[in-house]
Design a protein around this motif. Sequence first.
Motif, mmCIF file in Angstrom:
data_model
loop_
_atom_site.group_PDB
_atom_site.id
_atom_site.type_symbol
_atom_site.label_atom_id
_atom_site.label_comp_id
_atom_site.label_asym_id
_atom_site.label_seq_id
_atom_site.Cartn_x
_atom_site.Cartn_y
_atom_site.Cartn_z
ATOM 1 N N GLY A 155 -6.053 10.531 -14.755
ATOM 2 C CA GLY A 155 -6.663 10.928 -13.155
ATOM 3 C C GLY A 155 -6.794 9.768 -12.827
ATOM 4 N N LEU A 156 -7.558 8.631 -13.174
ATOM 5 C CA LEU A 156 -7.970 7.258 -12.371
ATOM 6 C C LEU A 156 -6.593 6.560 -12.272
ATOM 7 N N ALA A 157 -5.645 6.489 -13.158
ATOM 8 C CA ALA A 157 -4.512 5.825 -12.840
ATOM 9 C C ALA A 157 -3.717 6.392 -11.603
ATOM 10 N N HIS A 158 -3.878 7.690 -11.548
ATOM 11 C CA HIS A 158 -3.150 8.488 -10.456
ATOM 12 C C HIS A 158 -3.877 8.234 -9.179
ATOM 13 N N GLU A 159 -5.324 8.154 -9.192
ATOM 14 C CA GLU A 159 -5.882 8.090 -8.113
ATOM 15 C C GLU A 159 -5.915 6.718 -7.349
ATOM 16 N N LEU A 160 -5.681 5.611 -8.555
ATOM 17 C CA LEU A 160 -5.693 4.172 -8.101
ATOM 18 C C LEU A 160 -4.308 3.722 -7.461
ATOM 19 N N ASN A 161 -3.212 4.471 -7.896
ATOM 20 C CA ASN A 161 -2.068 4.048 -7.662
ATOM 21 C C ASN A 161 -1.694 3.992 -6.229
ATOM 22 N N ASN A 162 -2.136 5.082 -5.351
ATOM 23 C CA ASN A 162 -1.619 4.882 -3.985
ATOM 24 C C ASN A 162 -2.341 3.721 -3.189
ATOM 25 N N PRO A 163 -3.769 3.648 -3.157
ATOM 26 C CA PRO A 163 -4.393 2.685 -2.511
ATOM 27 C C PRO A 163 -3.899 1.463 -3.019
ATOM 28 N N ALA A 164 -3.821 1.158 -4.684
ATOM 29 C CA ALA A 164 -3.469 -0.288 -4.954
ATOM 30 C C ALA A 164 -1.908 -0.555 -4.416
ATOM 31 N N SER A 165 -1.019 0.392 -4.384
ATOM 32 C CA SER A 165 0.303 0.261 -3.976
ATOM 33 C C SER A 165 0.345 -0.124 -2.473
ATOM 34 N N ALA A 166 -0.625 0.649 -1.707
ATOM 35 C CA ALA A 166 -0.542 0.093 -0.282
ATOM 36 C C ALA A 166 -1.242 -1.112 -0.066
ATOM 37 N N ALA A 167 -2.220 -1.623 -0.700
ATOM 38 C CA ALA A 167 -2.672 -3.000 -0.577
ATOM 39 C C ALA A 167 -1.493 -4.073 -1.169
ATOM 40 N N THR A 168 -0.697 -3.793 -2.287
ATOM 41 C CA THR A 168 0.258 -4.642 -2.620
ATOM 42 C C THR A 168 1.615 -4.777 -1.386
ATOM 43 N N ARG A 169 1.794 -3.623 -0.869
ATOM 44 C CA ARG A 169 2.882 -3.533 0.190
ATOM 45 C C ARG A 169 2.484 -4.388 1.370
ATOM 46 N N ALA A 170 1.042 -4.107 1.717
ATOM 47 C CA ALA A 170 0.571 -4.993 2.943
ATOM 48 C C ALA A 170 0.539 -6.343 2.690
ATOM 49 N N VAL A 171 0.150 -6.781 1.675
ATOM 50 C CA VAL A 171 -0.029 -8.230 1.324
ATOM 51 C C VAL A 171 1.336 -8.827 1.177
ATOM 52 N N ASP A 172 2.271 -8.295 0.626
ATOM 53 C CA ASP A 172 3.649 -8.634 0.574
ATOM 54 C C ASP A 172 4.112 -8.663 2.275
ATOM 55 N N THR A 173 3.943 -7.807 2.922
ATOM 56 C CA THR A 173 4.409 -7.794 4.292
ATOM 57 C C THR A 173 3.472 -8.767 5.140
ATOM 58 N N LEU A 174 2.288 -9.037 4.772
ATOM 59 C CA LEU A 174 1.484 -10.216 5.568
ATOM 60 C C LEU A 174 2.339 -11.521 5.389
ATOM 61 N N GLN A 175 2.973 -11.911 4.396
ATOM 62 C CA GLN A 175 3.750 -13.330 4.242
ATOM 63 C C GLN A 175 4.647 -13.492 5.317
ATOM 64 N N SER A 176 5.336 -12.468 5.272
ATOM 65 C CA SER A 176 6.481 -12.435 6.385
ATOM 66 C C SER A 176 6.211 -12.672 7.909
ATOM 67 N N THR A 177 4.984 -11.641 8.044
ATOM 68 C CA THR A 177 4.318 -11.661 9.285
ATOM 69 C C THR A 177 3.752 -13.084 10.080
ATOM 70 N N PHE A 178 3.177 -13.454 8.745
ATOM 71 C CA PHE A 178 2.543 -14.882 9.213
ATOM 72 C C PHE A 178 3.459 -15.663 9.244
ATOM 73 N N ASP A 179 4.725 -15.899 8.815
ATOM 74 C CA ASP A 179 5.948 -16.760 8.976
ATOM 75 C C ASP A 179 6.370 -16.421 10.247
ATOM 76 N N GLY A 180 6.449 -15.357 10.832
ATOM 77 C CA GLY A 180 6.833 -15.218 12.366
ATOM 78 C C GLY A 180 6.026 -15.509 13.022
ATOM 79 N N LEU A 181 4.632 -15.262 12.923
ATOM 80 C CA LEU A 181 3.544 -15.822 13.660
ATOM 81 C C LEU A 181 3.608 -17.436 13.895
ATOM 82 N N LEU A 182 3.949 -17.862 12.887
ATOM 83 C CA LEU A 182 4.012 -19.578 12.880
ATOM 84 C C LEU A 182 5.219 -19.909 13.618
#
Length: 461
Positions: A155-182
């Motif tokens: 139950g805990l793994a299932h509930e943690l998976n969605n927010p953890a995956s969302a945070a991981t995707r957001a962090v990955d996208t932040l790298q390319s976003t900041f590259d474009g910003l610079l």
Amino acid sequence: MQLDDLRGLFIFEGLSDDQLLQVIEIGKILSFNDGDVLFREGESADFWWVLLEGRIELIRRSGHEESVQGEMDQPGVWSGGFRAWTESAGYLATGRAAGYGRVLQVPAEALGKLVREWFPFGVHLITGFFQTVRRMEALSRQREALVALGTLAAGLAHELNNPASAATRAVDTLQSTFDGLLESLVHLAEAAISPEQLIAIEALRREVDASSTNVDPLSVADREEALIEWLDEHDVADSWRIAPALGLAGADIAWCERVAEVLDAPALGPGLEWMASTLSATALLVEVKESTRRVSDLVATVKSYSQLDRASIQSIDVTEGIDSTLVILGEKLGDGIDLVRDYAPDLPRIEAIPGELNQVWTNLIDNAIDAMEGRGTLRVSTHPDDGHILVEVADTGTGIPPEVQARAFEPFFTTKEVGKGTGLGLDISRRIVVERHHGEIEIASQPGETVVTVRLPRARS
């Protein structure tokens, strides 16, 4: 010690006066006062204790906490003496006096010799039964703990998976976003915009909200389409990449026209790209914050469910434990089961052991979910009832046959396959509710509806 001290005790029923005299010869009567410790949990069970009068609490320790697991309050009730039947056995709890009383103390070794002389066949039966029950209980508790741990982990793994995956995707996208910003900042520098222009477009950027989560997808799609058309008309490169960030933040054609009034044609593209990258970075940071907050909330829920940092007995809100359990078992609910929470708005708090009650809610809710086989309605309700509170767990499953209801609270009885469910059926729930909390638990079932009712006193006696 006189014969009259033992003759009226049920434990010695059927013994002759000569046999009672032999018991008197090997034992002695001890008086105790409130708070006296007669024997301790874990120590070798070298003595057999028979209560003559008074009351003795049986206390077990879990970590740094102690809790009363039972009591000896009837003359003739006994404890310990296990060394009479096996060489390695300790007291299962600590015996602490609750007021004045008297107890018969008999050395376990002497008791074993005496009983072997009287009932050799009976001793063989007791020894075999004692050892068999110890093995079965150890295996059953181990299996129960593993199944409960598996349920909690899944139950805990299932509930943690969605927010953890969302945070991981957001962090990955932040790298390319900041590259474009610079990169956009470099292009703005090459366009040689003035400080006044930079201040002006920053003010325009602040007029739109990249952190808003209350958006209409259809409206956003319409804005993106219009923005792409406008950007293409003004020869802005990568319009397909800039428009989504601007549209999600609420920018429209009128806003873009105001930006075009501040920036000339060479700087318009880099300026909008910089603004879009900044808005995207803000939105991604909001997503990371929300995802990590959700993970933190789940950890707090599990902490509440397990009650690892709280005292054994405390004043609790029962609905908090029920909601924590529903989160833990959320994966099992699936899409086919409708959950109905029917909580009384002013439900009084009760004195209870929250960690143990959460075991009850886990067992009842898990059984209800299994009974519906993936489709139905699970109703959990709470309401006050004359100095008590009532908790009902109802499901729309096939119901429980009368022959199963009659045995539902028997130890080790379960209708589930090996490895499925919470282990030992409703026996553990009954012991926690009735023996540990002085409450009641009942089952009412018919085809299409099963209701398990738990009645708990508001204050422990």
